[in-house]
Structure formats: structure tokens, C-alpha cells
Design a protein around this motif. Sequence first.
Motif, PDB file in Angstrom:
ATOM      1  N   ARG A 138       2.601  -2.309  13.706  1.00 24.12           N
ATOM      2  CA  ARG A 138       1.241  -2.117  13.217  1.00 24.12           C
ATOM      3  C   ARG A 138       0.214  -2.684  14.195  1.00 24.12           C
ATOM      4  O   ARG A 138      -0.957  -2.768  13.869  1.00 24.12           O
TER       5      ARG A 138
ATOM      6  N   ASP B  51      -3.317  -3.272  -5.730  1.00 23.64           N
ATOM      7  CA  ASP B  51      -2.663  -3.358  -4.424  1.00 23.64           C
ATOM      8  C   ASP B  51      -3.355  -4.463  -3.632  1.00 23.64           C
ATOM      9  O   ASP B  51      -4.431  -4.254  -3.093  1.00 23.64           O
TER      10      ASP B  51
ATOM     11  N   THR C 157       0.830  -1.209   0.000  1.00 21.06           N
ATOM     12  CA  THR C 157       0.000   0.000   0.000  1.00 21.06           C
ATOM     13  C   THR C 157       0.861   1.255   0.000  1.00 21.06           C
ATOM     14  O   THR C 157       0.559   2.222  -0.706  1.00 21.06           O
TER      15      THR C 157
ATOM     16  N   ASN D 263      -8.212  -4.304  -0.958  1.00 21.39           N
ATOM     17  CA  ASN D 263      -8.798  -4.461   0.390  1.00 21.39           C
ATOM     18  C   ASN D 263      -9.955  -3.496   0.588  1.00 21.39           C
ATOM     19  O   ASN D 263     -10.993  -3.867   1.128  1.00 21.39           O
TER      20      ASN D 263
HETATM   21 MN    MN Z   1      -1.940  -2.925   2.302  1.00 24.09          MN
END
Ligand code: MN
Length: 162
Positions: A103, A75, A14, A31
Motif C-alpha cells: 500500500r 468501518d 474496508t 475515515n
Molecule cells: Mn480502511
Amino acid sequence: MIIGLTGTPGTGKTSVCRILEGRGYRVIHMNDLIKNEHLYSEVDEERDTVVADMDRVLSRVCELVGDDESVTILDSHMSHYIADIVIVLRTAPSELKKRLEARNYSDPKVQENVEAECLDVILVESVEWCQLVYEVDTTGRGADDVAEDVERIISGVLSGDD
Ligand code: MN
Ligand code: ADP
């Protein structure tokens, strides 16, 4: 032409796609598409993810791309199922672990993804599904630097000297 930017979560798909978008490339963030348009068959609460309905995703992506002959970048860690050409981002497991921990992924999710990277899962799937597969190592490099490599590969493919 559909270029798939694939790789284990955390390899930087991303981030790189956002840079390429800023340079004028058309990007579909799969996504977001899957979530926004409910293109999934179930919600996996334990793993905090959804199970994509690939038939619907495929037809929706084809619809969005249409007969546009220019490049569309996908992506997604599933883009290799759809793309004409695939670029697999790779990251050394120790660095990937740090990125996923930063994350706030759960421990099992970090482990699952680090193992997948160690076992080349996405690369193996990519070569099974696609004729033309490139790998780019992101270890110790910034997303800008990686985006340069990806752009170079795309230019090479477009000019026919891959
Ligand atoms: Mn991603
Ligand atoms: P993906 O889309 O493949 O899951 P992201 O682009 O969301 O990966 O990046 C995951 C995390 O790793 C983010 O926190 C991002 O800032 C960081 N990151 C992405 N690319 C790099 C890179 N080349 N070097 C270091 N950290 C990166």
C-alpha cells in the motif's frame, strides 16, 4: 445496533465492509466521514493522518444511525469506541507488513502498525470499551472468506445465540 469492524490498518476492514455493503448492509466508512465533514482537530503531517475529534465523530455517527434498529456497520480502527458489538480483524504481523508495504506506507508507518498488531493494541482497547468482542483472523484468507465469518457473527448476534 452499531457493529464496529475494527483492527489495525491493513487487516482488511474496508475490503470486508465493501463486500457487506454489496450484500445490502448499511456501512459508515468513518475515515471518509471524518475527512469529508472535517471532523478532526488537527492534521498530523508527519504521520500523514488526521487526529479525529471523537466527540464530534460520535455525535455525527449517532445522528446518522438515528433510532434505526437495524444493523449499521462502522468501518474504522476507532469503531470500538462507539459500537455496541465489536469485531476485531487480525492479521499475522508478517502478512500485515506485506499488505502495508504494498500500500506504499512509509517504513515508520509500517513498523508502527505491525508493532500495534503484535501488541494487540486494538484488541485490548476493544475489550476495555465493549462488552461483546469477537476476533476474526484474516491471515492467508481472502476478504470474501473473512466477510462470510463477519456476516455469520452478525447473524448470530441478531438471532441471540452468540
Ligand atoms: Mn480502511
Ligand atoms: P483496512 O481498511 O483495515 O486498512 P483494507 O481493506 O484497506 O484494510 O486492506 C488493506 C490492503 O490489504 C488492501 O491492499 C487490500 O487489498 C488487502 N487485503 C485486504 N483484505 C485482505 C485479505 N483478507 N487478504 C489479503 N489481502 C487483503
